[in-house]
Scaffold this active site. Sequence first.
Site, PDB file in Angstrom:
ATOM      1  N   SER A 123     -80.951  48.451 -30.589  1.00  0.00           N
ATOM      2  CA  SER A 123     -81.023  48.122 -29.159  1.00  0.00           C
ATOM      3  C   SER A 123     -81.937  49.124 -28.475  1.00  0.00           C
ATOM      4  O   SER A 123     -82.117  50.245 -28.974  1.00  0.00           O
ATOM      5  CB  SER A 123     -79.627  48.223 -28.525  1.00  0.00           C
ATOM      6  OG  SER A 123     -79.709  48.083 -27.119  1.00  0.00           O
ATOM      7  N   TYR A 168     -71.671  52.951 -25.771  1.00  0.00           N
ATOM      8  CA  TYR A 168     -72.497  51.954 -26.475  1.00  0.00           C
ATOM      9  C   TYR A 168     -73.814  52.596 -26.899  1.00  0.00           C
ATOM     10  O   TYR A 168     -74.234  52.465 -28.060  1.00  0.00           O
ATOM     11  CB  TYR A 168     -72.743  50.748 -25.572  1.00  0.00           C
ATOM     12  CG  TYR A 168     -73.636  49.693 -26.202  1.00  0.00           C
ATOM     13  CD1 TYR A 168     -73.138  48.814 -27.159  1.00  0.00           C
ATOM     14  CD2 TYR A 168     -74.981  49.583 -25.850  1.00  0.00           C
ATOM     15  CE1 TYR A 168     -73.966  47.857 -27.752  1.00  0.00           C
ATOM     16  CE2 TYR A 168     -75.802  48.632 -26.439  1.00  0.00           C
ATOM     17  CZ  TYR A 168     -75.294  47.772 -27.384  1.00  0.00           C
ATOM     18  OH  TYR A 168     -76.109  46.826 -27.972  1.00  0.00           O
TER      19      TYR A 168
HETATM   20  N1  LIG Z   1     -77.371  40.764 -26.194  1.00  0.00           N
HETATM   21  C1  LIG Z   1     -77.995  41.877 -25.884  1.00  0.00           C
HETATM   22  O1  LIG Z   1     -78.361  42.150 -24.722  1.00  0.00           O
HETATM   23  C2  LIG Z   1     -78.336  42.845 -26.982  1.00  0.00           C
HETATM   24  C3  LIG Z   1     -79.376  43.761 -26.752  1.00  0.00           C
HETATM   25  C4  LIG Z   1     -79.704  44.680 -27.739  1.00  0.00           C
HETATM   26  C5  LIG Z   1     -79.013  44.678 -28.941  1.00  0.00           C
HETATM   27  N2  LIG Z   1     -78.006  43.793 -29.131  1.00  0.00           N
HETATM   28  C6  LIG Z   1     -77.286  43.846 -30.395  1.00  0.00           C
HETATM   29  O2  LIG Z   1     -77.396  42.584 -31.030  1.00  0.00           O
HETATM   30  C7  LIG Z   1     -76.292  42.432 -31.917  1.00  0.00           C
HETATM   31  C8  LIG Z   1     -75.695  41.038 -31.739  1.00  0.00           C
HETATM   32  O3  LIG Z   1     -75.127  40.940 -30.446  1.00  0.00           O
HETATM   33  P1  LIG Z   1     -75.159  39.587 -29.592  1.00  0.00           P
HETATM   34  O4  LIG Z   1     -75.853  39.886 -28.331  1.00  0.00           O
HETATM   35  O5  LIG Z   1     -75.617  38.476 -30.423  1.00  0.00           O
HETATM   36  O6  LIG Z   1     -73.609  39.452 -29.213  1.00  0.00           O
HETATM   37  P2  LIG Z   1     -72.512  38.374 -29.666  1.00  0.00           P
HETATM   38  O7  LIG Z   1     -72.954  37.012 -29.383  1.00  0.00           O
HETATM   39  O8  LIG Z   1     -71.236  38.869 -29.092  1.00  0.00           O
HETATM   40  O9  LIG Z   1     -72.474  38.544 -31.242  1.00  0.00           O
HETATM   41  C9  LIG Z   1     -71.854  39.644 -31.866  1.00  0.00           C
HETATM   42  C10 LIG Z   1     -71.532  39.262 -33.283  1.00  0.00           C
HETATM   43  O10 LIG Z   1     -70.953  40.396 -33.941  1.00  0.00           O
HETATM   44  C11 LIG Z   1     -69.749  39.968 -34.557  1.00  0.00           C
HETATM   45  N3  LIG Z   1     -68.789  41.068 -34.630  1.00  0.00           N
HETATM   46  C12 LIG Z   1     -68.252  41.786 -33.626  1.00  0.00           C
HETATM   47  N4  LIG Z   1     -67.390  42.685 -34.107  1.00  0.00           N
HETATM   48  C13 LIG Z   1     -67.387  42.533 -35.459  1.00  0.00           C
HETATM   49  C14 LIG Z   1     -66.694  43.154 -36.511  1.00  0.00           C
HETATM   50  N5  LIG Z   1     -65.812  44.140 -36.290  1.00  0.00           N
HETATM   51  N6  LIG Z   1     -66.935  42.742 -37.771  1.00  0.00           N
HETATM   52  C15 LIG Z   1     -67.797  41.737 -38.021  1.00  0.00           C
HETATM   53  N7  LIG Z   1     -68.489  41.106 -37.065  1.00  0.00           N
HETATM   54  C16 LIG Z   1     -68.275  41.500 -35.790  1.00  0.00           C
HETATM   55  C17 LIG Z   1     -69.234  38.831 -33.709  1.00  0.00           C
HETATM   56  O11 LIG Z   1     -68.432  37.938 -34.473  1.00  0.00           O
HETATM   57  P3  LIG Z   1     -66.830  37.907 -34.537  1.00  0.00           P
HETATM   58  O12 LIG Z   1     -66.333  38.144 -33.149  1.00  0.00           O
HETATM   59  O13 LIG Z   1     -66.566  36.527 -35.074  1.00  0.00           O
HETATM   60  O14 LIG Z   1     -66.448  38.990 -35.505  1.00  0.00           O
HETATM   61  C18 LIG Z   1     -70.539  38.124 -33.357  1.00  0.00           C
HETATM   62  O15 LIG Z   1     -70.913  37.253 -34.398  1.00  0.00           O
HETATM   63  C19 LIG Z   1     -75.341  43.587 -31.626  1.00  0.00           C
HETATM   64  O16 LIG Z   1     -75.501  44.572 -32.597  1.00  0.00           O
HETATM   65  C20 LIG Z   1     -75.805  44.085 -30.280  1.00  0.00           C
HETATM   66  O17 LIG Z   1     -75.502  45.435 -30.092  1.00  0.00           O
HETATM   67  C21 LIG Z   1     -77.643  42.865 -28.186  1.00  0.00           C
END
Ligand SMILES: NC(=O)c1ccc[n+]([C@@H]2O[C@H](COP(=O)([O-])OP(=O)(O)OC[C@H]3O[C@@H](n4cnc5c(N)ncnc54)[C@H](OP(=O)(O)O)[C@@H]3O)[C@@H](O)[C@H]2O)c1
Length: 257
Positions: A136, A149
Site C-alpha cells: 500500500s 495499518y
Molecule cells: N482498498 C484499498 O484502498 C487498498 C489500498 C492499498 C492496499 N490495499 C491492500 O489490498 C489488499 C486487499 O484489500 P481489498 O481492498 O481488496 O479489501 P477487501 O475487499 O476487504 O479484501 C480483503 C481480502 O483479504 C481477506 N482476508 C482478510 N483477513 C484475512 C485472513 N485473516 N486470512 C485470510 N484472508 C483474509 C478477505 O477475505 P475473508 O474475509 O474471506 O478472509 C478478503 O478476501 C489488502 O492487503 C489491502 O491492505 C487496499
Amino acid sequence: MSAAGPVAVITGASSGIGEAIARALAGRGYRCVLLARRDELLRALAEQVGGEFEVCDVSEREQVEQVAARVLERHPQVKLLVNNAGIAARTSFFGGESERIEAVVRVNYLGTVWATRAFLPGLEAAAPSDVVDVVSVAGLVAVGGGGPYAASKHAQLAFSRGVQPELARRGVRVHTVCPGFVETEGFPQDRFTRNPLLRRFVPGPEYVATHVLRAVDRNLREIVIPWWYRPLAFLPTVAPGLVARVLERVGPSRVHS
Ligand SMILES: NC(=O)c1ccc[n+]([C@@H]2O[C@H](COP(=O)([O-])OP(=O)(O)OC[C@H]3O[C@@H](n4cnc5c(N)ncnc54)[C@H](OP(=O)(O)O)[C@@H]3O)[C@@H](O)[C@H]2O)c1
C-alpha cells in the site's frame, strides 16, 4: 477458463483486489487456488474461474502451513503467489482497540511472511516463478491516526524488499505493488466516491489487478499506483523534517489504506 494452466495461489481472494486478480489471472490461463476465510464466496468464485479454493486464515501460521502442504501435494509447482490478504485498522495507536493493532500486524505483515515461507518449495520447483506482495502507499508513508495499518504495511514492505535479492537467486522474482485508495468492501472510500470531482481519483480493484499482471509481465520490482502517489515513495526519505512539519499542521487525523 483454464483448468490445467500454471498454478497461481492468491490470498484474500474472496473479495476486492484479490478477487479481481483471480479473475484476471484465470483470463490468462492460470489455474487459481483461492485462499481466504469466507468459504461460500471462495466456492462461488472458484466455480466461475475454473479454479480451487482453501479456507485459510493467513494470520494462523499452522493453518497456512497445513493448507500449503495440501495445495503442494496437488500442485508441486506454484508459478505465482499473490500475497494480497489484508484488513484495515480504523483505529489509532492510542485509545483504539489493542486487539485490532495485533490483528492488523498478524494478517497484513505476518500473513505475507507465513504464506511466502509455506509456498516457497512450490515456487522454487516452478522457477522461474513470481511472488506479488500487495502492500500500500501506507507502506511508504505513515500519516495521522491510521498508524497501526501503516505500521503493518511498512513491515510488509520491508519483508517484500528484504527477501527480493535472496529469492531472486533462488529463481523466484518478488514484485511489490503499492496502491493508493481503491474502492473495495473492506476499504470503502465514501469520503472520496461521494464527491463527483474526487471520485475519478479512486480506481476499482480491476485497476490494481491490471498492474499486478503488468508487474509480473515486465518484471517490475516495485510499483506505486496510480502514478500521482509516487512522490510519497521518496519524499519522507529525502525531506523527512519537511514532511513531518507539514503533517503536524495539515495532516489528516486518519489514513485508512
Ligand atoms: N482498498 C484499498 O484502498 C487498498 C489500498 C492499498 C492496499 N490495499 C491492500 O489490498 C489488499 C486487499 O484489500 P481489498 O481492498 O481488496 O479489501 P477487501 O475487499 O476487504 O479484501 C480483503 C481480502 O483479504 C481477506 N482476508 C482478510 N483477513 C484475512 C485472513 N485473516 N486470512 C485470510 N484472508 C483474509 C478477505 O477475505 P475473508 O474475509 O474471506 O478472509 C478478503 O478476501 C489488502 O492487503 C489491502 O491492505 C487496499
